[in-house]
Each structure stands twice: as structure tokens, then as C-alpha cells.
Scaffold this motif. Structure first.
Motif, PDB file in Angstrom:
ATOM      1  N   ILE A   1       0.822  -1.152   0.090  1.00  0.00           N
ATOM      2  CA  ILE A   1      -0.003   0.159   0.132  1.00  0.00           C
ATOM      3  C   ILE A   1       1.017   1.111  -0.027  1.00  0.00           C
ATOM      4  CG2 ILE A   1      -0.281  -0.042   2.531  1.00  0.00           C
ATOM      5  CD1 ILE A   1      -3.124   1.051   1.813  1.00  0.00           C
ATOM      6  N   ASP A   2       0.242   2.339  -0.749  1.00  0.00           N
ATOM      7  CA  ASP A   2       1.199   3.624  -0.681  1.00  0.00           C
ATOM      8  C   ASP A   2       0.896   4.297   0.380  1.00  0.00           C
ATOM      9  OD1 ASP A   2       2.144   6.129  -1.342  1.00  0.00           O
ATOM     10  OD2 ASP A   2       1.935   5.699  -3.424  1.00  0.00           O
ATOM     11  N   VAL A   3       1.929   4.655   1.159  1.00  0.00           N
ATOM     12  CA  VAL A   3       1.521   5.198   2.591  1.00  0.00           C
ATOM     13  C   VAL A   3       1.058   6.560   2.368  1.00  0.00           C
ATOM     14  CG1 VAL A   3       3.938   6.225   2.764  1.00  0.00           C
ATOM     15  CG2 VAL A   3       2.608   5.469   4.893  1.00  0.00           C
ATOM     16  N   ARG A   4       1.318   7.051   1.022  1.00  0.00           N
ATOM     17  CA  ARG A   4       0.873   8.510   0.825  1.00  0.00           C
ATOM     18  C   ARG A   4      -0.553   8.768   0.963  1.00  0.00           C
ATOM     19  NH1 ARG A   4       4.786   9.320  -4.123  1.00  0.00           N
ATOM     20  NH2 ARG A   4       4.079   7.203  -4.372  1.00  0.00           N
ATOM     21  N   GLU A   5      -1.428   7.477   0.745  1.00  0.00           N
ATOM     22  CA  GLU A   5      -2.663   7.497   0.687  1.00  0.00           C
ATOM     23  C   GLU A   5      -3.287   7.563   2.288  1.00  0.00           C
ATOM     24  OE1 GLU A   5      -4.225   4.017  -1.184  1.00  0.00           O
ATOM     25  OE2 GLU A   5      -2.988   4.458  -3.037  1.00  0.00           O
ATOM     26  N   CYS A   6      -2.136   7.457   2.946  1.00  0.00           N
ATOM     27  CA  CYS A   6      -2.644   6.840   4.613  1.00  0.00           C
ATOM     28  C   CYS A   6      -2.130   8.265   5.427  1.00  0.00           C
ATOM     29  CB  CYS A   6      -2.014   5.828   5.138  1.00  0.00           C
ATOM     30  SG  CYS A   6      -2.752   4.340   4.244  1.00  0.00           S
ATOM     31  N   ILE A   7      -0.892   8.564   5.332  1.00  0.00           N
ATOM     32  CA  ILE A   7      -0.212   9.655   6.230  1.00  0.00           C
ATOM     33  C   ILE A   7      -0.158  11.047   5.675  1.00  0.00           C
ATOM     34  CG2 ILE A   7       1.682  10.434   7.601  1.00  0.00           C
ATOM     35  CD1 ILE A   7       2.296   7.487   8.249  1.00  0.00           C
ATOM     36  N   LYS A   8      -1.178  11.850   6.027  1.00  0.00           N
ATOM     37  CA  LYS A   8      -1.366  13.299   5.480  1.00  0.00           C
ATOM     38  C   LYS A   8      -0.466  14.409   6.247  1.00  0.00           C
ATOM     39  CE  LYS A   8      -3.816  11.719   2.368  1.00  0.00           C
ATOM     40  NZ  LYS A   8      -3.365  11.928   0.942  1.00  0.00           N
ATOM     41  N   THR A   9      -0.102  15.274   5.789  1.00  0.00           N
ATOM     42  CA  THR A   9       0.852  16.402   6.384  1.00  0.00           C
ATOM     43  C   THR A   9       0.575  17.682   5.663  1.00  0.00           C
ATOM     44  OG1 THR A   9       2.728  16.227   4.743  1.00  0.00           O
ATOM     45  CG2 THR A   9       2.740  14.578   6.568  1.00  0.00           C
ATOM     46  N   ASN A  10       1.366  18.609   6.278  1.00  0.00           N
ATOM     47  CA  ASN A  10       1.205  19.920   5.695  1.00  0.00           C
ATOM     48  C   ASN A  10       2.371  20.031   4.589  1.00  0.00           C
ATOM     49  OD1 ASN A  10       3.580  20.154   6.971  1.00  0.00           O
ATOM     50  ND2 ASN A  10       3.051  21.825   8.288  1.00  0.00           N
ATOM     51  N   SER A  11       2.720  21.157   4.061  1.00  0.00           N
ATOM     52  CA  SER A  11       3.427  21.093   2.833  1.00  0.00           C
ATOM     53  C   SER A  11       5.027  21.464   3.580  1.00  0.00           C
ATOM     54  CB  SER A  11       3.102  22.313   2.023  1.00  0.00           C
ATOM     55  OG  SER A  11       1.624  21.634   1.717  1.00  0.00           O
ATOM     56  N   ASN A  12       5.348  21.381   4.478  1.00  0.00           N
ATOM     57  CA  ASN A  12       6.324  21.672   5.085  1.00  0.00           C
ATOM     58  C   ASN A  12       7.677  20.790   4.618  1.00  0.00           C
ATOM     59  OD1 ASN A  12       8.541  23.177   6.332  1.00  0.00           O
ATOM     60  ND2 ASN A  12       8.394  22.212   8.364  1.00  0.00           N
TER      61      ASN A  12
ATOM     62  N   ARG B   1      10.168  18.000   3.594  1.00  0.00           N
ATOM     63  CA  ARG B   1      11.572  17.618   4.507  1.00  0.00           C
ATOM     64  C   ARG B   1      11.196  17.729   6.002  1.00  0.00           C
ATOM     65  NH1 ARG B   1      17.323  19.653   2.560  1.00  0.00           N
ATOM     66  NH2 ARG B   1      17.839  17.922   3.909  1.00  0.00           N
ATOM     67  N   ASP B   2      10.290  18.275   6.409  1.00  0.00           N
ATOM     68  CA  ASP B   2      10.048  18.002   7.904  1.00  0.00           C
ATOM     69  C   ASP B   2       8.731  18.190   8.048  1.00  0.00           C
ATOM     70  OD1 ASP B   2      10.614  17.682  10.600  1.00  0.00           O
ATOM     71  OD2 ASP B   2      11.214  19.936  10.848  1.00  0.00           O
ATOM     72  N   ALA B   3       7.754  17.465   7.275  1.00  0.00           N
ATOM     73  CA  ALA B   3       6.291  17.873   7.276  1.00  0.00           C
ATOM     74  C   ALA B   3       5.818  17.529   8.408  1.00  0.00           C
ATOM     75  CB  ALA B   3       5.872  17.159   6.179  1.00  0.00           C
ATOM     76  N   LYS B   4       4.775  18.296   8.743  1.00  0.00           N
ATOM     77  CA  LYS B   4       4.031  17.908  10.373  1.00  0.00           C
ATOM     78  C   LYS B   4       2.764  17.235   9.676  1.00  0.00           C
ATOM     79  CE  LYS B   4       2.609  20.838  14.081  1.00  0.00           C
ATOM     80  NZ  LYS B   4       1.158  20.720  14.010  1.00  0.00           N
ATOM     81  N   VAL B   5       2.264  16.184  10.605  1.00  0.00           N
ATOM     82  CA  VAL B   5       1.231  15.248  10.473  1.00  0.00           C
ATOM     83  C   VAL B   5      -0.046  15.839  10.753  1.00  0.00           C
ATOM     84  CG1 VAL B   5       0.362  13.049  11.178  1.00  0.00           C
ATOM     85  CG2 VAL B   5       2.670  13.180  10.792  1.00  0.00           C
ATOM     86  N   ASP B   6      -1.030  15.625   9.801  1.00  0.00           N
ATOM     87  CA  ASP B   6      -2.569  16.219  10.277  1.00  0.00           C
ATOM     88  C   ASP B   6      -3.141  14.934  10.792  1.00  0.00           C
ATOM     89  OD1 ASP B   6      -5.239  16.590   9.837  1.00  0.00           O
ATOM     90  OD2 ASP B   6      -4.953  17.934   8.151  1.00  0.00           O
ATOM     91  N   TRP B   7      -2.947  14.895  12.001  1.00  0.00           N
ATOM     92  CA  TRP B   7      -3.528  13.663  12.600  1.00  0.00           C
ATOM     93  C   TRP B   7      -4.918  13.411  12.398  1.00  0.00           C
ATOM     94  CZ3 TRP B   7      -0.618   9.916  14.900  1.00  0.00           C
ATOM     95  CH2 TRP B   7       0.535  10.437  15.318  1.00  0.00           C
ATOM     96  N   LYS B   8      -5.901  14.227  12.224  1.00  0.00           N
ATOM     97  CA  LYS B   8      -7.120  13.970  11.805  1.00  0.00           C
ATOM     98  C   LYS B   8      -7.416  13.411  10.626  1.00  0.00           C
ATOM     99  CE  LYS B   8     -10.640  16.686  14.221  1.00  0.00           C
ATOM    100  NZ  LYS B   8     -10.979  18.270  14.670  1.00  0.00           N
ATOM    101  N   LEU B   9      -6.787  13.906   9.775  1.00  0.00           N
ATOM    102  CA  LEU B   9      -7.043  13.297   8.309  1.00  0.00           C
ATOM    103  C   LEU B   9      -6.151  12.214   8.284  1.00  0.00           C
ATOM    104  CD1 LEU B   9      -8.371  14.642   6.116  1.00  0.00           C
ATOM    105  CD2 LEU B   9      -6.316  15.772   5.166  1.00  0.00           C
ATOM    106  N   THR B  10      -4.983  11.891   8.873  1.00  0.00           N
ATOM    107  CA  THR B  10      -4.315  10.597   8.873  1.00  0.00           C
ATOM    108  C   THR B  10      -5.023   9.643   9.545  1.00  0.00           C
ATOM    109  OG1 THR B  10      -2.107  11.940   9.038  1.00  0.00           O
ATOM    110  CG2 THR B  10      -2.320   9.515   9.668  1.00  0.00           C
ATOM    111  N   GLU B  11      -5.762   9.940  10.744  1.00  0.00           N
ATOM    112  CA  GLU B  11      -6.238   8.969  11.205  1.00  0.00           C
ATOM    113  C   GLU B  11      -7.620   8.326  10.620  1.00  0.00           C
ATOM    114  OE1 GLU B  11      -7.484   9.917  15.367  1.00  0.00           O
ATOM    115  OE2 GLU B  11      -7.627   7.747  15.870  1.00  0.00           O
ATOM    116  N   LYS B  12      -8.423   9.258   9.995  1.00  0.00           N
ATOM    117  CA  LYS B  12      -9.438   8.764   9.066  1.00  0.00           C
ATOM    118  C   LYS B  12      -8.960   8.206   7.910  1.00  0.00           C
ATOM    119  CE  LYS B  12     -13.092  11.241   6.865  1.00  0.00           C
ATOM    120  NZ  LYS B  12     -13.486  12.494   5.947  1.00  0.00           N
ATOM    121  N   SER B  13      -7.996   8.511   7.239  1.00  0.00           N
ATOM    122  CA  SER B  13      -7.338   7.751   6.098  1.00  0.00           C
ATOM    123  C   SER B  13      -7.103   6.461   6.380  1.00  0.00           C
ATOM    124  CB  SER B  13      -6.231   8.499   5.415  1.00  0.00           C
ATOM    125  OG  SER B  13      -6.621   9.901   5.497  1.00  0.00           O
TER     126      SER B  13
END
Ligand code: ADP
Ligand code: ASP
Ligand code: MG
Length: 416
Positions: free
Chosen positions: A142-153, A155-167
Motif C-alpha cells: 500500500i502507498d503510505v501517501r494515501e494514509c499519512i497526510k501532512t502539511n507542505s513543510n 523535508r520536515d512535514a507536520k502530520v495532520d492527525w485528524k486526516l491521517t487517522e481517518k485515512s
């Protein structure tokens, strides 16, 4: 459900990939999700491609050949059938890399870095997933990019926990064995982001959190978390049990066996972290949980090499006070210095720094306009948690001490 993470050292060659099959057959793979990171030192090798893309385009073919040869030598050893789909899947990823480099118009280094370096994780997981399927360990890539969602920073992106949990909850079927990537994620626009170097432990922690896993196991080339870095200390001891807080402290001071960010999500839900050896999967390793702080109770040694030690004082011997300190710290920030230790006295201010971007010359030039600066290069910062006096004496005996700082449970010593 459980989460496993296999790091670069565990898949550094064909035998490493074969060993994952051994580990899974020994410990079982029911209700499991597996995060696998890039093979061996491939993230460094892809970093060289990103650098060359920006700075030395003529060197690109050499660096691309290096990563192609490395991966193809592993797949050639693992898969006898040269018609196997793994070959076209990897080729497809390399075509994607070349295509990106031709079409890209972006000038943001960090963005480009993430699009390039992420390929190493995709290749690695394709290889492992195919090899496990061929070894009767049925799994889904599975492509993790469908699961873990972040902001656009980038090289050091911050996890969007709500969206990530939902995905994650939507995408992951607990009855399927998944193989996915660490370290990489995606942002709102679907572009690839990364979570910071060594971030795949963190990815595994994110999955464990979102899936309410029973445990997270990270498989390492060491028995577990040791009381000292085995690369620098001869006699080490396995820590059988440590609390989350102790593990966070050790990671904070630089025990590089666990990525510091990994622990917080696990602690929030009380999910135990097991650090175990992929060479001895049945051995207990280290158990990190809410339990006892440190078993056995023993001093823990951490060393950070290649540090800079600066002693800064005012040119007119006036005191170094708040506005000076804030000015000095602004410069550290500007030149991307990582500050590992500070100590202030009446007329001088001492700092132990890490210069990860090779900018010390520029920093010193600017600082010396206003201050008298003495700089020691290539010093080491030793941290001893739960120290005994004899540990300090030992360190002092063999080295020239530049600075020593105590807190209740920790001593830090900068030596030349
Ligand atoms: P991977 O990337 O394969 O997951 P790492 O190389 O990041 O693994 O981490 C494992 C390495 O961490 C070990 O080989 C060891 O050299 C180093 N290390 C540093 N400090 C410690 C420690 N306190 N205990 C165990 N290993 C440590
Ligand atoms: N492959 C990435 C790196 O080397 C992430 C990881 O291995 O943790 O930084
Ligand atoms: Mg690592």
C-alpha cells in the motif's frame, strides 16, 4: 493489531530481505501491518541525486546508476524469474524519477528533495512485498501517501492527525497483511512530503496510534536499546524495560536507536514499543511502556561527535545579557545551527552546537563583528543519564574537559 517496522539495516542486501521471511515465520504475521524503510544507505544515495539535480547535473547519471545497480543487484539475487513483475514495477519507479526530473519546473529544493528521495522507500517496499508474496506470506503493498497526510513543510512535514487517522481507518483492513513505506507522506495537493531523516520509526508509530495497535515492534541490528551506543562504547548492557519518558530523554540527548517523535503517539495511547533484533527474533529485546523507568538500573551513555563549542563574550567585557543572547540565538537560527547545550556566566556564554549545513564560517564572521568568540571544532558531547561519580571521573581522565553541566539525573560533558 500489531505494527512492525524494518529499518534500512534489516534490508541492506538480499539476505536481509530473506531474513524478514525468517522473522515473520518465527514470530507470526497475523493481524499485522509492516513498515519497511529504504534499503541500506539508499536515502543518502538519493540525497546525492537531489543535490546533483540542483548543482551538478553532469554528475546525475553516475548517481542514478549507483542506486539502479544497488537495487537491481538485490532483485536479481532474489528473483530468478526475470519476467517477474517486480522488475517492471521498479523500472516504472525509475521512469517516474527521470520523468519528474525532466518535467519539473519547481525551484524549491525541499520540494524536489522529497519527490526524489521518496523513490527509495517505494522501491524497497515493492521488493519486500513481492518477495514475501513469493515466499507464501501473502500481503498487499500500500502507498503510505494515501494514509499519512501532512502539511507542505517539505523535508520536515507536520502530520495532520485528524486526516491521517481517518485515512488509515478507512484504508486499512485489519485482516490483510500490508507492506508500506516509512518516512514519506503526502500533502493536500497530493505531493510527496517527508517526515525528517530517520522518520520511518515515526511512521510506524503513527500507524500504531491510528490503528490502536497492541504494540509496535521495531526490528534492529542490535539486541534492543542498549545503555550506550555500541559504535562508540565497548561494554554495553541491554535495557530490558524503560519508561516512555526515559526513552524520550535518551532519544532527546541523541540515542539514535529510536527516533524521538516515535514515542509521543505511543505514550498517548499506552501502546508498548518493543525494540528487538532481527537476527534473534525470539529474544525479548527492550520493552518501552508506562512501567518501570529503567531495568536494569544502570548509567546510560550517549555521545554526539563532531560538535562545535563556542565561548562568546562581549568585546568590552560587559555582561552577556538578554538582548545579546536573543541576538546570538537569532544568528544560530539563521545559520541552522542545532544547539545541544548552553551555559551562561557573567561575561561569557558557552554553547555546544551542531553545524549540519556547514555554515560555521558565516556564523563566526557575523558573530565576531560584535563579540569575542573562541571556537573549538570537532569536540564531543557526552551525556550520562543516571550517572555515578566514577563515570564522570572516567570521562575526565581520558579527555580534556571544556564544560560540564549537571542536572539531577543527567551530566553533560563537552570534551576535546
Ligand atoms: P534502522 O535505520 O535500520 O532502523 P538505525 O541504524 O537507525 O536502524 O538504528 C540502529 C543503530 O543505532 C544500531 O546499529 C546502533 O549502532 C545505534 N545505536 C545508537 N545508540 C544506541 C543505543 N543506545 N542502543 C542501541 N543501538 C544504538
Ligand atoms: N529512509 C529514511 C532515512 O534514512 C527513513 C528511515 O530509514 O527512517 O532517513
Ligand atoms: Mg535508521
Amino acid at each position: 493489531m500489531k505494527v512492525f517496522k524494518f529499518g534500512g539495516a534489516s534490508v541492506k542486501d538480499a539476505n536481509g530481505v530473506k531474513n524478514i521471511v525468517t522473522v515473520l515465520n518465527e514470530v507470526g504475521y497475523q493481524d499485522l501491518l509492516i513498515v519497511v524503510s529504504a534499503m541500506g544507505k539508499m536515502t543518502n544515495a538519493f540525497e546525492k541525486i537531489a543535490d546533483a539535480y540542483f548543482l551538478k547535473k553532469d554528475e546525475l547519471p553516475v548517481f542514478i546508476k549507483e542506486v539502479r545497480d544497488y537495487h537491481y543487484s538485490i532483485v536479481n539475487e532474489l528473483f530468478e524469474n526475470k519476467e517477474h513483475k517486480v522488475f517492471s514495477e521498479i523500472e516504472y519507479l525509475f521512469i517516474g524519477l527521470t520523468g519528474f526530473m525532466i518535467q519539473n519546473k519547481a525551484t524549491d529544493y525541499n520540494f524536489v528533495y522529497d519527490q526524489i528521495v521518496s523513490i527509495a522507500e517505494l522501491i524497497s517496499t515493492k521488493i519486500v512485498s513481492c518477495y514475501l508474496n513469493d515466499s507464501a506470506i501473502e500481503n498487499t503493498w500500500i502507498d503510505v501517501r494515501e494514509c499519512i497526510k501532512t502539511n507542505s513543510n517539505y523535508r520536515d512535514a507536520k502530520v495532520d492527525w485528524k486526516l491521517t487517522e481517518k485515512s488509515i481507518v478507512t484504508k486499512i483492513n485489519p485482516r490483510i497483511l500490508y507492506i508500506t513505506q516509512g518516512f514519506i507522506a503526502s500533502n493536500e495537493s497530493g505531493n510527496t512530503t517527508t517526515l525528517g531523516r530517520e522518520g520511518s520509526d515515526y511512521s510506524a508509530g503513527i500507524f500504531a496510534y491510528c490503528l490502536n495497535a497492541d504494540s509496535l515492534t521495531i526490528w534492529k541490528d542490535v539486541e534492543g536499546v542498549l545503555n550506550a551506543d555500541p559504535r562508540y562504547f565497548q561494554e554495553t548492557q541491554l535495557l530490558e524495560q524503560i519508561s516512555y519518558t526515559e526513552a524520550i530523554e535518551l532519544a532527546f540527548y541523541g540515542a539514535s536507536v529510536i527516533h524521538p517523535k516515535t514515542l509521543q503517539p505511543l505514550q498517548n495511547k499506552g501502546i508498548p514499543l518493543l525494540v528487538k533484533s532481527f537476527l534473534n527474533p525470539k529474544k525479548k529485546g527492550t520493552h518501552v511502556s508506562d512501567g518501570k523507568k529503567l531495568v536494569p538500573e544502570t548509567p546510560c551513555f550517549i555521545v554526539k561527535k563532531n560538535q562545535l563549542f563556542l565561548s562568546i563574550s562581549a568585546l568590552d567585557f560587559s555582561f552577556v545579557v538578554e538582548h545579546n543572547i536573543s541576538e546570538i540565538f537569532n544568528l544560530f537560527h539563521q545559520y541552522k545551527m542545532k544547539v545541544n547545550l548552553i551555559q551562561n556566566s557573567a561575561i561569557s556564554f558557552s554553547i555546544c552546537l551542531e553545524d549540519n549545513f556547514n555554515l560555521i564560517k558565516n556564523l563566526l564572521a557575523e558573530l565576531s563583528n560584535k563579540y569575542k568568540v573562541v571556537c573549538f571544532e570537532k569536540v564531543s558531547l557526552f551525556t550520562v543519564r543516571h550517572f555515578q561519580n566514577k563515570n564522570i571521573e572516567e570521562l575526565e581522565k581520558n579527555n580534556k574537559v571544556l564544560l560540564k553541566q549537571f542536572t539531577q539525573e543527567t551530566v553533560q560533558i563537552v570534551v576535546q
